[in-house]
Enzyme design. Structure first.
Site, PDB file in Angstrom:
ATOM      1  N   SER A 115     -15.628  36.975  -8.774  1.00 30.63           N
ATOM      2  CA  SER A 115     -16.649  37.772  -8.071  1.00 30.63           C
ATOM      3  C   SER A 115     -17.292  38.879  -8.916  1.00 30.63           C
ATOM      4  CB  SER A 115     -16.052  38.395  -6.817  1.00 30.63           C
ATOM      5  OG  SER A 115     -15.827  37.381  -5.873  1.00 30.63           O
TER       6      SER A 115
ATOM      7  N   LYS B  26     -20.908  38.496  -9.393  1.00 36.94           N
ATOM      8  CA  LYS B  26     -21.875  38.828  -8.334  1.00 36.94           C
ATOM      9  C   LYS B  26     -22.777  40.009  -8.709  1.00 36.94           C
ATOM     10  CE  LYS B  26     -18.800  36.726  -4.956  1.00 36.94           C
ATOM     11  NZ  LYS B  26     -17.793  36.908  -3.890  1.00 36.94           N
TER      12      LYS B  26
ATOM     13  N   TYR C  70     -22.878  28.627  -7.124  1.00 33.73           N
ATOM     14  CA  TYR C  70     -21.927  29.719  -6.853  1.00 33.73           C
ATOM     15  C   TYR C  70     -20.576  29.466  -7.545  1.00 33.73           C
ATOM     16  CZ  TYR C  70     -18.679  32.644  -4.248  1.00 33.73           C
ATOM     17  OH  TYR C  70     -17.695  33.535  -3.921  1.00 33.73           O
TER      18      TYR C  70
ATOM     19  N   TYR D 286     -14.583  44.818  -1.452  1.00 29.04           N
ATOM     20  CA  TYR D 286     -14.389  44.248  -0.104  1.00 29.04           C
ATOM     21  C   TYR D 286     -13.831  45.303   0.843  1.00 29.04           C
ATOM     22  CZ  TYR D 286     -14.680  40.571  -3.457  1.00 29.04           C
ATOM     23  OH  TYR D 286     -15.070  39.810  -4.510  1.00 29.04           O
TER      24      TYR D 286
ATOM     25  N   VAL E 195     -11.228  37.782  -8.012  1.00 31.45           N
ATOM     26  CA  VAL E 195      -9.863  37.284  -7.793  1.00 31.45           C
ATOM     27  C   VAL E 195      -9.201  36.747  -9.062  1.00 31.45           C
ATOM     28  CG1 VAL E 195      -9.936  36.819  -5.301  1.00 31.45           C
ATOM     29  CG2 VAL E 195     -10.686  35.049  -6.905  1.00 31.45           C
TER      30      VAL E 195
HETATM   31  N1  GLN Z   1     -14.856  32.172  -6.244  1.00 27.96           N
HETATM   32  C1  GLN Z   1     -14.098  33.027  -5.374  1.00 27.96           C
HETATM   33  C2  GLN Z   1     -14.261  32.615  -3.921  1.00 27.96           C
HETATM   34  O1  GLN Z   1     -15.328  32.287  -3.547  1.00 27.96           O
HETATM   35  C3  GLN Z   1     -14.547  34.440  -5.579  1.00 27.96           C
HETATM   36  C4  GLN Z   1     -13.837  35.418  -4.685  1.00 27.96           C
HETATM   37  C5  GLN Z   1     -13.479  36.697  -5.374  1.00 27.96           C
HETATM   38  O2  GLN Z   1     -13.431  36.813  -6.567  1.00 27.96           O
HETATM   39  N2  GLN Z   1     -13.152  37.672  -4.557  1.00 27.96           N
HETATM   40  O3  GLN Z   1     -13.347  32.602  -3.164  1.00 27.96           O
END
Ligand code: GLN
Length: 310
Positions: free
Chosen positions: A64, A67, A191, A243, A261
């Site tokens: 993420s 993003k 994505y 988050y 993550v």
């Molecule tokens: N690719 C991961 C997902 O969509 C990204 C989530 C993350 O890094 N928080 O679950």
């Protein structure tokens, strides 16, 4: 003020020894294979001096963290129109939650939760083939990091394509509300591949430097975004970058940051530093446990909270 090189080195030593390291993400099977004993940190100061320690040159799945880069690209492509399709409020929910989408008519709370980032990927895909969109994301990140060797880890992308059922649900749900222009599987292809980009702390700290310098990337001598846009991206990182742990991160660390993550976190201290930390073990809300501890130690030692007057 303590010496930054010493602070960074000491943090890396302490984090390497830490016993409580969180849990490596396992819902993407390929990520479960990563050794949790790793820790890397890279800080680029105002003068461009690089302070790196630990596993700062080991590439990991940025997930993420990507993003921030795709939001920057989508703002360049459609400008403020993006805000008709994505909000700017913290969600207070897990990164992959679907509950708010029903009440809020398929408009995700912000561009950093999965639903919001999928809309951003959909915007980048419009007018292109998935392969082209992925290629332009990769070259944008390579240019920011001033490193053409950065790649997408196809094993991670495949692993998530095979198991990303929640993201499939989010994409289809938003499509039902008319907030996805492309076929969900094509948007998700973009994505999953952006999330599977592999980068080291050194590469990430270089790539995020533009947000510490009012939109200008000194590593490549190029303006990436206007200063106003840089401030706004950083504001979203502060309020939404972790988050449902965003409030706590602002409270403990006090600077804009974005986690993934894979265990990476990028962060900026405007006018002072661009930072990347990495440790694969996550806390309960999916943010790097030692990464956050390390950033708290760093901002405390250097008096770098954005709320400090000097
Ligand atoms: N690719 C991961 C997902 O969509 C990204 C989530 C993350 O890094 N928080 O679950």
């Amino acid at each position: 003020m303590p010496d930054l090189t010493d602070v960074v080195a000491q943090i890396a030593r302490d984090m390497a020894r830490a016993e409580t390291r969180g849990t490596v993400a396992s819902y993407i099977p390929e990520l479960a294979k990563v050794d949790p004993r790793q820790f890397g940190i890279c800080v680029i100061d105002h003068d461009g001096k690089v302070h790196a320690a630990g596993d700062a040159d080991v590439p990991f799945s940025i997930q993420s963290v990507s993003k921030v880069f795709t939001l920057t690209m989508a703002l360049g492509k459609v400008g403020d129109q993006i805000w008709t399709r994505v909000g700017r409020e913290p969600s207070g929910n897990p990164f992959n939650s679907i509950v708010q989408l029903e009440r809020e008519a398929g408009i995700p709370r912000n561009p950093f939760i999965n639903a919001g980032a999928i809309v951003v990927s959909d915007i980048l895909l419009e007018g292109h083939k998935p392969r082209e969109a992925i290629g332009s994301i990769l070259s944008f990140v390579r240019d920011l990091a001033d490193d053409q060797t950065i790649i997408v880890d196809s094993a991670v992308a495949r692993s998530e394509t095979q198991t990303g059922f929640r993201n499939v649900a989010l994409a289809n749900y938003m499509r039902a509300f008319g907030n996805l222009q492309n076929a969900p599987e094509l948007t998700l292809g973009v994505y999953f591949h952006q999330c599977a980009i592999s980068m080291s702390c050194r590469q990430l700290a270089t790539a995020v430097q533009f947000l510490a310098h009012d939109g200008f990337n000194p590593a490549v001598g190029r303006r990436v975004v206007s200063s106003e846009r840089a401030r706004r991206i950083a504001a979203l990182m502060l309020t939404c970058g972790h988050y449902d742990g965003s409030g706590d991160f602002a409270f403990q660390v006090g600077i804009p940051g974005k986690s993934g993550v894979g265990g990476g976190i990028i962060a900026v201290v405007p006018g002072k530093a661009a930072i990347a930390v990495w440790s694969p073990g996550l806390n309960k809300v999916g943010n790097s446990l030692l990464g956050a501890v390390a950033l708290e130690r760093l901002t405390r030692a250097m008096n770098w909270s954005i709320f400090a007057s000097r």
